[in-house]
Design a protein around this motif. Structure first.
Motif, short mmCIF file in Angstrom:
data_model
loop_
_atom_site.label_atom_id
_atom_site.label_comp_id
_atom_site.label_asym_id
_atom_site.label_seq_id
_atom_site.Cartn_x
_atom_site.Cartn_y
_atom_site.Cartn_z
N PRO A 284 17.24 0.99 -7.22
CA PRO A 284 16.35 -0.11 -6.84
C PRO A 284 16.94 -1.49 -7.17
O PRO A 284 16.68 -2.44 -6.45
N LYS A 285 17.72 -1.58 -8.24
CA LYS A 285 18.34 -2.88 -8.56
C LYS A 285 19.32 -3.29 -7.46
O LYS A 285 19.33 -4.44 -7.03
N ALA A 286 20.09 -2.32 -6.98
CA ALA A 286 21.14 -2.65 -6.01
C ALA A 286 20.59 -2.81 -4.60
O ALA A 286 21.15 -3.55 -3.80
N THR A 287 19.50 -2.12 -4.27
CA THR A 287 19.03 -2.12 -2.88
C THR A 287 17.69 -2.82 -2.72
O THR A 287 17.29 -3.14 -1.60
N GLY A 288 16.97 -3.02 -3.81
CA GLY A 288 15.63 -3.61 -3.71
C GLY A 288 14.56 -2.60 -3.37
O GLY A 288 13.38 -2.96 -3.27
N ARG A 289 14.96 -1.32 -3.20
CA ARG A 289 13.97 -0.30 -2.88
C ARG A 289 14.09 0.89 -3.82
O ARG A 289 15.19 1.27 -4.22
N LEU A 290 12.94 1.49 -4.15
CA LEU A 290 12.94 2.68 -5.00
C LEU A 290 13.30 3.91 -4.18
O LEU A 290 12.96 4.00 -3.00
N LEU A 291 13.98 4.85 -4.80
CA LEU A 291 14.19 6.15 -4.17
C LEU A 291 12.88 6.92 -4.23
O LEU A 291 12.06 6.73 -5.13
N ASP A 292 12.70 7.81 -3.26
CA ASP A 292 11.48 8.61 -3.19
C ASP A 292 11.45 9.59 -4.37
O ASP A 292 12.39 10.35 -4.58
N GLU A 293 10.36 9.57 -5.15
CA GLU A 293 10.28 10.42 -6.34
C GLU A 293 10.12 11.90 -6.00
O GLU A 293 10.66 12.77 -6.66
N ARG A 294 9.37 12.19 -4.93
CA ARG A 294 9.14 13.60 -4.60
C ARG A 294 10.45 14.25 -4.14
O ARG A 294 10.82 15.31 -4.64
N LEU A 295 11.18 13.56 -3.26
CA LEU A 295 12.49 14.09 -2.85
C LEU A 295 13.44 14.10 -4.04
O LEU A 295 14.25 15.02 -4.20
N GLY A 296 13.34 13.11 -4.89
CA GLY A 296 14.21 13.02 -6.06
C GLY A 296 14.00 14.22 -6.97
O GLY A 296 14.96 14.83 -7.45
N LYS A 297 12.73 14.58 -7.19
CA LYS A 297 12.47 15.72 -8.09
C LYS A 297 12.89 17.04 -7.43
O LYS A 297 13.36 17.96 -8.12
N HIS B 277 15.53 2.58 4.12
CA HIS B 277 14.75 1.94 5.19
C HIS B 277 13.28 1.81 4.86
O HIS B 277 12.66 0.80 5.19
N HIS B 278 12.72 2.84 4.21
CA HIS B 278 11.27 2.82 4.02
C HIS B 278 10.85 2.89 2.56
O HIS B 278 9.67 3.06 2.27
N GLY B 279 11.82 2.79 1.63
CA GLY B 279 11.47 2.94 0.23
C GLY B 279 10.52 1.85 -0.24
O GLY B 279 10.47 0.75 0.32
N GLU B 280 9.78 2.16 -1.31
CA GLU B 280 8.86 1.21 -1.89
C GLU B 280 9.66 0.01 -2.42
O GLU B 280 10.72 0.19 -3.01
N ARG B 281 9.15 -1.22 -2.24
CA ARG B 281 9.82 -2.41 -2.76
C ARG B 281 9.85 -2.36 -4.28
O ARG B 281 8.86 -2.03 -4.93
N ALA B 282 11.01 -2.70 -4.86
CA ALA B 282 11.17 -2.48 -6.29
C ALA B 282 10.68 -3.64 -7.14
O ALA B 282 10.10 -3.44 -8.20
#
Lengths: 215, 565
Positions: free
Chosen positions: B407-420, B488-493
Motif C-alpha cells: 500500500p505504501k508503494a501503490t496507494g492501494r491495499l492488497l485484498d485480505e481474503r485473497l492474501g489469506k 486496479h480496484h484495491g481499497e485506498r490506503a
C-alpha cells in the motif's frame, strides 16, 4: 573408523534437541497467537527491554553452541584417528560417467559402463578389514557416496583423497555419484559387496587368473 | 553545469510515460523496476521448478531431456539466487531505506539506475542462453571447474551465464554500496544509528556482506573465464579447489544477504501488528552485526567432503551462528508476546516464518556437523534444508514485507481474503513439498538427478513433494490475481493504513518524488510516529487533569521501570 556409528551418535544428539526446540517454539507461538490476539481487547505492553533476561539468554546460547561444537569436533576427531595401515588399498577412479576400482599391487581392475543396472561396477570388500580407498578422478569432480556407510567424498582430478572403510558384516549396497558431473550423472551408480575374507581372497585370485589368461 | 551540494537535492521534473520509468532517478521508481523485474523472474524460475517436480513425480519419466533438465535446475538455482531473491532483498532496501531514515533521496541515484540495467542485461544474458544451439548453462549454480570449463561444457550458454552473472553481481555490489552510503550520510535530524528502524539496520548488515563478499563472485566468474579460454588451468588441483573456496566465499554470505532484509521486514511487521516497540532492540542490532561478521567465516562448511578444508574450524564457527540467530528469534517472539496482535496477512507470513525457518536452521546445524554432512551433503536433504531457509524463511519474510509495504508503494491495499488464501496455500504447499525431501535425501537421492529408478524406494516421497509443488503453483496464481486486482480496484490506503511507527508512514502513499512534503519531527527513538502519538496522549491527559507536567513524566518513567523482570 566407522562413519555409520559416528553418524548415529551425532544424529542421536542433534535430532532430539532440534525436535525439542521446535516443540518449544511452536508452543510459544501458539500460546502467543491465542493469548495476545487483538480481540481480547487488551492494551499492548510498553516494555521493550529485558535487561536481565537478554544477557542470560545470550549466555545460554553460547553454552549450547560451545557444547554442541565441542561434541561435534570430538566425534569428527575420532574419525580421523581411525586412519591405520590397512593391508588392502583400492584406487577408485571416477570418470564421465562410471567408476573403476583398481586393487593396488595386483593387476585387478573392475569397471563398467553404468549404462544399465547390470553394467554397474562392483566394489568387492572383505568383511571386518579396514580397506584404504584412494579416490581420484580422470576428468571432472565426482563424488563417491555409499549411503549405507553414511559417507561420501569428492573425487578430484590431479588429487587423491584417502580414507578407510570397513564393512562390519556381509552385504550388498548401492553407491552413487553425488555431485553433478554432466548429463549422465543420474545413472553413475555402482555396487559395494562385502564378503567373508576367504571368499574375497578366492575372488581376487580368480580375477588375477583371468587377467593373466587374457594377457 | 553547476554543482549542487548533496544535502540540497534539486527538485526533479518527472518525465511522463515509459521514459519516466526507464530514465528515472527517483529511488522509489528504480526500486520498483528492480522488484518488478525480480518478481517476473521469480515466476519464470518457479515455473521451471514445477516442470522439474512434474518429471520427478514418478520414476523413469522423461518430460525434459537430460540436457534440458540440467539447464532447468541450473537456471532455477542461479536465477532464483542472482536474479530473484537477492534483487528482492536489495530492491526493498532501495525503496525503504531513504524513507525510513527520512531522506528525500538515495545516494547516487543515477549510478543506481545504471546498476539496474547491469542487473537487467546480466539477467537477459543468462536467460538468453536458452536461444543458443547448446542451450543455457547446465553445470549447477556453483559451476565447479573443470566441468564448467570449455572442454566439458563447450556451449555458448555457459559463456553467457558467466558474463550475465558478472554483470548482475557487479550491479548488486554497487547497489549495496549506495544503500550503505545513504544510511551513513543522509539520516534526518535526531536519527542516530541506534534510532534507526530495524529494517534499516538489517540493510546495514546486508550491504556490509554485499560489499565484502560480492567481489568474490566477480573473482570466481573471472576464474571461470580463464578456465574457458585456457582449459589447461584445470589440470591443476590448486585452481580447482581455489575456485570452490572463492565461490563459496561469496556463496555463503549471499545466503544471509537473501535472509537479513526479510528478517528486518518481519521485525517491522511484528512491531506494527503488535502495536508496540521492538523488544530487545540493542541486542538485535548486535546480533545482526555479529551475524554479518560470522557469515564471512563459514564458507568451508560447503566443502567438508572435498577433503581439502579444515573441517573442525568451519564446523565450530558455523554452529556458533546459532547465537545471533537465537537472538533474532528472541527479538521477534518477545515483540509478539505481550502485543495486541492484529492478524493481517503480513503478520501471518511473519508468524509462519518462525517454525519454518527454524526447520531450516536446525537442519543447518546438522549439516554443519561434518559426520552428518558426510552422509547428507549433495543430497535432497540439503535441497530441503536450504528451501526451508530460503523459501519457508526468506520468501515468507518477503511476502510479509510485500503485503505490509504494497500500500505504501501503490496507494492501494492488497485484498485480505485473497492474501489469506495465498498464505494458507503457501504454508501447506511449502511443508508438503519440502518435508518429504529430507527423507528422499536420507534414502539416498542425490541432488540434480533427472530421474530415479522405480526400485530405489524414492517414489512415495517424490510424489508427495510434487503434489506440494502443485499447491505452491496454485498459491502463486492466487498472488498474481491479487496483485492485478488490487492494483486496479484495491481499497485506498492513505498515509498510514496500519498505524505503523516508522517514517515511511509519515508521508502520502505513494510518496511524492522527494519523499516528504512536510517537515519531519525530530527523531527520538526507532519508532518516531509512536513517540508523537504517546506525546500527544500525554499532553491530552495533562490538559484534562490539569496536573503538573513533571509529575506525569515522573509517573510515566516509574511505570516503565516497574514491569522489568
Amino acid at each position: 573408523m566407522n562413519f555409520r556409528h559416528d553418524f548415529n551418535e551425532v544424529f542421536g544428539v542433534e535430532a532430539p534437541i532440534a525436535i525439542a526446540v521446535m516443540v518449544i517454539i511452536c508452543a510459544i507461538v501458539a500460546f502467543t497467537v491465542i493469548r495476545y490476539r487483538a480481540g481480547r481487547g487488551h492494551e499492548p505492553s510498553k516494555v521493550a527491554k529485558h535487561p536481565v533476561a537478554e544477557p542470560l539468554y545470550v549466555v545460554a546460547l553460547v553454552i549450547i553452541a560451545l557444547g554442541l561444537s565441542i561434541f561435534v569436533a570430538h566425534v569428527n576427531g575420532q574419525e580421523r584417528r581411525g586412519l591405520g595401515k590397512p593391508q588392502l588399498s583400492v584406487r577408485v577412479v571416477g570418470f564421465q560417467w562410471c567408476w573403476s576400482f583398481h586393487y593396488e599391487h595386483t593387476p585387478v581392475t573392475v569397471t563398467g559402463t553404468c549404462l544399465t543396472k547390470s553394467q554397474d561396477p562392483t566394489l568387492m570388500l572383505p568383511v571386518g578389514e579396514d580397506v584404504r580407498i584412494d579416490l581420484t578422478s580422470n576428468d571432472v569432480v565426482h563424488e563417491f557416496w555409499v549411503p549405507y556407510f553414511r559417507f561420501k567424498m569428492e573425487a578430484f582430478p590431479h588429487h587423491v583423497n584417502s580414507f578407510d572403510v570397513r564393512a562390519t558384516h556381509p552385504g550388498d549396497w548401492v553407491g552413487r555419484c553425488a555431485v553433478y558431473c554432466g548429463i549422465f550423472h543420474y545413472r553413475m551408480d555402482f555396487r559395494v559387496k562385502a564378503v567373508s575374507a576367504s571368499a574375497f581372497d578366492s575372488w581376487l585370485r580368480s580375477q588375477r587368473a583371468s587377467v593373466h589368461s587374457a594377457a | 553545469m553547476t554543482t549542487v551540494p548533496a544535502s540540497v537535492p534539486t527538485v526533479p521534473v518527472p518525465r511522463r510515460g515509459v521514459a519516466g520509468w526507464l530514465l528515472t532517478t527517483d529511488h522509489k521508481r528504480i526500486a520498483l523496476l528492480i522488484l518488478g523485474t525480480a518478481l517476473v523472474f521469480f515466476f519464470v524460475f518457479g515455473a521451471m521448478a514445477l516442470t522439474m517436480r512434474s518429471q520427478l513425480a514418478l520414476p523413469g519419466m522423461s518430460i525434459l531431456s537430460p540436457h534440458l533438465y540440467s539447464e532447468f535446475f541450473t537456471m532455477h538455482g542461479s536465477g532464483m539466487i542472482f536474479l530473484a531473491i537477492t534483487p528482492f532483498a536489495l530492491g526493498l532496501g532501495v525503496y525503504l531505506v531513504p524513507l525510513q531514515i527520512g531522506s528525500p533521496t538515495i545516494a547516487a541515484p543515477r549510478l543506481l539506475l545504471f546498476c539496474y540495467y547491469l542487473y537487467l542485461f546480466g539477467a537477459l544474458g543468462m536467460v538468453g542462453g536458452f536461444l543458443t544451439s547448446h542451450g543455457a548453462a547446465d553445470d549447477g549454480w556453483f559451476a565447479y571447474v573443470p566441468l564448467s570449463g570449455s572442454e566439458y561444457s563447450p556451449g555458448k550458454g555457459m559463456d553467457l551465464w558467466i558474463a550475465g552473472t558478472f554483470l548482475a553481481g557487479l550491479g548488486q555490489l554497487i547497489i549495496g554500496g549506495a544503500i550503505l552510503w545513504t544510511v551513513m550520510r543522509l539520516r534526518t535530524k535526531g536519527m542516530s544509528l541506534m534510532r534507526m528502524p530495524l529494517f534499516t539496520w538489517s540493510m546495514v548488515g546486508t550491504t556490509l556482506m554485499v560489499i565484502a563478499s560480492f567481489p568474490a563472485l566477480l573473482a570466481a566468474m573471472s576464474m571461470l573465464t580463464v578456465a574457458r579460454f585456457h582449459p589447461g588451468v584445470t589440470a591443476s588441483n590448486t585452481f580447482n579447489i581455489a575456485y570452490q573456496d572463492v565461490f563459496w566465499f561469496y556463496g555463503h554470505p549471499v545466503v544471509y544477504v537473501m535472509f537479513f532484509p526479510f528478517v528486518g521486514a518481519i521485525l517491522d511487521v511484528a512491531a506494527t501488528f503488535s502495536g508496540r516497540r521492538n523488544s530487545g532492540y540493542k541486542w538485535t542490532v548486535i546480533a545482526l552485526l555479529a551475524f554479518s561478521t560470522g557469515s564471512m567465516a563459514v564458507w568451508g562448511h560447503h566443502m567438508f567432503t572435498t577433503g581439502q578444508i579444515p573441517n573442525d574450524y568451519f564446523s565450530v564457527v558455523s554452529i556458533f551462528l546459532i547465537v545471533p540467530a537465537g537472538l533474532e528469534y528472541f527479538s521477534i517472539i518477545s515483540t509478539l508476546v505481550g502485543g495486541r496482535l492484529v492478524y493481517r496477512t503480513a503478520l501471518l507470513f511473519a508468524i509462519a516464518f518462525l517454525p519454518q525457518f527454524f526447520i531450516g536452521g536446525a537442519t543447518g546445524v546438522m549439516l554443519a556437523s561434518p559426520t552428518l554432512d558426510y552422509m547428507l551433503h549433495d543430497t535432497y536433504f540439503v535441497v530441503a534444508h536450504f528451501h526451508y531457509t530460503l523459501f519457508g524463511g526468506s520468501v515468507f519474510g518477503f511476502f510479509a514485507g510485500f503485503y505490509y509495504w504494497f500500500p505504501k508503494a501503490t496507494g492501494r491495499l492488497l485484498d485480505e481474503r485473497l492474501g489469506k488464501t495465498h498464505f494458507w496455500l503457501m504454508v501447506i504447499g511449502t511443508n508438503v513439498t519440502f518435508i518429504p525431501m529430507f527423507l528422499s535425501g536420507f534414502f539416498g537421492m542425490p541432488r540434480r538427478v533427472e530421474t530415479y529408478p522405480p526400485t530405489a524406494g524414492l517414489t512415495t516421497t517424490n510424489l508427495i513433494s510434487s503434489i506440494g509443488a502443485g499447491i505452491l503453483g496454485i498459491s502463486m496464481v492466487v498472488l498474481a490475481i491479487n496483485i492485478v486486482k488490487s492494483l486496479h480496484h484495491g481499497e485506498r490506503a492513505g498515509a498510514n493504513p496500519w498505524g505503523a511507527f516508522t517514517l515511511e508512514w509519515a508521508t502520502s502513499s505513494p510518496p511524492p518524488p522527494l519523499n516528504f512534503s512536510e517537515p519531519l519531527p525530530y527523531v527520538t527513538s526507532p519508532a518516531p510516529l509512536l513517540d508523537l502519538r504517546e506525546r500527544a496522549e500525554l499532553d491530552a491527559v495533562e490538559a484534562a487533569e490539569g496536573h503538573a507536567h513533571e509529575t506525569l513524566l515522573a509517573h510515566a518513567a516509574a511505570s516503565e521501570e516497574e514491569p522489568e523482570r
